[in-house]
Design a protein around this motif. Structure first.
Motif, PDB file in Angstrom:
ATOM      1  N   ALA A 235       0.839  -1.199   0.000  1.00 55.73           N
ATOM      2  CA  ALA A 235       0.000   0.000   0.000  1.00 55.73           C
ATOM      3  C   ALA A 235       0.871   1.244   0.000  1.00 55.73           C
ATOM      4  O   ALA A 235       1.933   1.270   0.620  1.00 55.73           O
ATOM      5  N   TRP A 236       0.397   2.286  -0.673  1.00 51.10           N
ATOM      6  CA  TRP A 236       1.150   3.528  -0.743  1.00 51.10           C
ATOM      7  C   TRP A 236       0.222   4.708  -0.998  1.00 51.10           C
ATOM      8  O   TRP A 236      -0.908   4.539  -1.460  1.00 51.10           O
ATOM      9  N   THR A 237       0.693   5.865  -0.669  1.00 48.04           N
ATOM     10  CA  THR A 237      -0.052   7.085  -0.927  1.00 48.04           C
ATOM     11  C   THR A 237       0.936   8.159  -1.356  1.00 48.04           C
ATOM     12  O   THR A 237       2.122   7.878  -1.565  1.00 48.04           O
ATOM     13  N   LEU A 238       0.442   9.379  -1.524  1.00 46.15           N
ATOM     14  CA  LEU A 238       1.292  10.476  -1.972  1.00 46.15           C
ATOM     15  C   LEU A 238       1.266  11.628  -0.976  1.00 46.15           C
ATOM     16  O   LEU A 238       0.198  12.020  -0.489  1.00 46.15           O
ATOM     17  N   LEU A 239       2.431  12.153  -0.702  1.00 44.04           N
ATOM     18  CA  LEU A 239       2.576  13.376   0.062  1.00 44.04           C
ATOM     19  C   LEU A 239       2.489  14.569  -0.892  1.00 44.04           C
ATOM     20  O   LEU A 239       2.606  14.404  -2.115  1.00 44.04           O
ATOM     21  N   PRO A 240       2.255  15.765  -0.367  1.00 42.95           N
ATOM     22  CA  PRO A 240       2.300  16.941  -1.236  1.00 42.95           C
ATOM     23  C   PRO A 240       3.614  16.988  -2.010  1.00 42.95           C
ATOM     24  O   PRO A 240       4.686  16.716  -1.460  1.00 42.95           O
ATOM     25  N   GLY A 241       3.518  17.291  -3.295  1.00 40.90           N
ATOM     26  CA  GLY A 241       4.704  17.279  -4.140  1.00 40.90           C
ATOM     27  C   GLY A 241       4.892  15.963  -4.864  1.00 40.90           C
ATOM     28  O   GLY A 241       5.843  15.798  -5.618  1.00 40.90           O
ATOM     29  N   GLY A 242       3.994  15.007  -4.617  1.00 35.85           N
ATOM     30  CA  GLY A 242       4.049  13.734  -5.321  1.00 35.85           C
ATOM     31  C   GLY A 242       5.033  12.728  -4.764  1.00 35.85           C
ATOM     32  O   GLY A 242       5.347  11.738  -5.415  1.00 35.85           O
ATOM     33  N   VAL A 243       5.526  12.973  -3.543  1.00 40.61           N
ATOM     34  CA  VAL A 243       6.462  12.039  -2.912  1.00 40.61           C
ATOM     35  C   VAL A 243       5.691  10.845  -2.362  1.00 40.61           C
ATOM     36  O   VAL A 243       4.678  11.019  -1.670  1.00 40.61           O
ATOM     37  N   ARG A 244       6.168   9.653  -2.621  1.00 38.55           N
ATOM     38  CA  ARG A 244       5.457   8.445  -2.194  1.00 38.55           C
ATOM     39  C   ARG A 244       5.740   8.097  -0.742  1.00 38.55           C
ATOM     40  O   ARG A 244       6.848   8.311  -0.236  1.00 38.55           O
ATOM     41  N   LEU A 245       4.726   7.546  -0.113  1.00 39.31           N
ATOM     42  CA  LEU A 245       4.822   7.084   1.274  1.00 39.31           C
ATOM     43  C   LEU A 245       4.181   5.706   1.354  1.00 39.31           C
ATOM     44  O   LEU A 245       2.987   5.549   1.085  1.00 39.31           O
ATOM     45  N   LYS A 246       4.983   4.687   1.712  1.00 41.18           N
ATOM     46  CA  LYS A 246       4.436   3.345   1.879  1.00 41.18           C
ATOM     47  C   LYS A 246       3.649   3.270   3.180  1.00 41.18           C
ATOM     48  O   LYS A 246       4.028   3.896   4.173  1.00 41.18           O
ATOM     49  N   LEU A 247       2.585   2.483   3.157  1.00 43.04           N
ATOM     50  CA  LEU A 247       1.709   2.358   4.324  1.00 43.04           C
ATOM     51  C   LEU A 247       1.628   0.920   4.795  1.00 43.04           C
ATOM     52  O   LEU A 247       1.415   0.004   3.995  1.00 43.04           O
TER      53      LEU A 247
END
Length: 314
Positions: A235-247
């Motif tokens: 699972a992953w999402t996006l931080l502002p600026g399009g930086v990925r964050l795994k969840l």
């Protein structure tokens, strides 16, 4: 006693192979997919099944499928009475299905005909099923369509797909052994699947895109998606600026109130709003870094008030 050719590749296939090796039956050969590249060094790593087979001294056939004539000849030369398949990763053609005198049986991790296909455990979780079952069935040319020898019910709780698959693979090993014993004794009975069953469904392989979380669904749905794609494809999402964050797995709170994707961080927790309710993040992995507690990540990230996750920017 029957002579068995086993086909399987990943770790969930290992408990069944080990159970057969420990039984009074004879495993005369193992078919598995070739070594795959893994890790940061991208070195070739043998499959989990290959490792066990080599340790046991069982003849090993590493092949991406059964269509190559050399592979078919090697399987036929084993002179097996029965084929057993658990998560091999490729279809077995009719010519090979007919080689053992008892054909091939497959351990499939769903209550057939529900979730036929490559990712039954993931789709059971994703769809909110409260229970599933492992099914041992006779392989035929169709995709998971053969008659079923045995069903073993399994409840679905808060497990990830990886955790539930591990549970089912351990339980399924004993289930397979019982079916093999009954085939050897001539008492096995397979019941045709109900093609009119309204639960009949397909479970395609989940992709990286399926793991994207934009928090526009309910807290319960977000929780199910994350558990379904954990550990793979992730699972992953996006931080502002399009930086990925795994969840990692989250804790849903249907009563929470916040805008979809809006973060509320404290010293001890990080909540993210959903379309209905909110989720509390567990572990996260920022781009280029390892897994860490979400609260520790939020403190270091110094997020601005009202920061939203999951927004795809043009």
């Amino acid at each position: 006693m029957v002579r068995i050719v086993f086909a399987g590749t990943p770790a969930p296939a290992v408990p069944t192979l080990q159970a057969l090796l420990d039984s009074h039956h004879e495993v005369v050969g193992v078919v598995t997919r070739p070594p795959a590249r893994a890790g940061r060094g991208r070195s070739l790593v043998p499959s989990a099944v290959a490792t066990v087979a080599e340790e046991a001294g069982v003849p090993l056939i590493e092949a991406s499928g059964f269509t190559d004539t050399k592979v078919m000849d090697a399987v036929e030369a084993l002179n097996a009475d029965l084929g057993v398949v658990v998560a091999y990763g490729a279809l077995i053609p009719p010519a090979v299905l007919d080689m053992p005198r008892f054909g091939w049986v497959n351990l499939h991790f769903s209550d057939l005909p529900r979730w036929r296909g490559a990712a039954p455990v993931q789709w059971a979780i994703l769809s909110g099923d409260e229970r599933t079952a492992s099914s041992v069935f006779q392989l035929e040319e169709g995709l998971d369509t053969g008659p079923v020898f045995s069903r073993l019910p399994v409840p679905i709780g808060r497990e990830t797909a990886g955790e539930l698959l591990e549970i089912m693979s351990e339980l399924g090993a004993g289930q397979i052994l019982e079916v093999v014993d009954s085939i050897a004794e001539g008492t096995a009975c397979a019941v045709p699947q109900d093609e009119e069953d309204p639960a009949k469904s397909r479970a395609r392989q989940l992709t990286h895109d399926d793991g994207f979380i934009d928090f526009t669904k309910s807290a319960q749905e977000v929780d199910r998606i994350i558990r379904a794609v954990t550990p793979n494809p992730g699972a992953w999402t996006l931080l502002p600026g399009g930086v990925r964050l795994k969840l990692g797995p989250v804790t849903p709170d249907p009563q929470g109130q916040a805008g979809a994707g809006v973060i509320r961080a404290s010293k001890k927790s990080v909540e993210v709003g959903c379309a209905q309710g909110q989720v509390s993040l567990g572990r996260v992995a920022p781009a280029g870094k390892g897994w860490m507690d979400a609260a520790a990540w939020a403190r270091g990230a110094r997020l601005e008030e009202g920061t939203r996750l999951g927004v795809k920017e043009d």
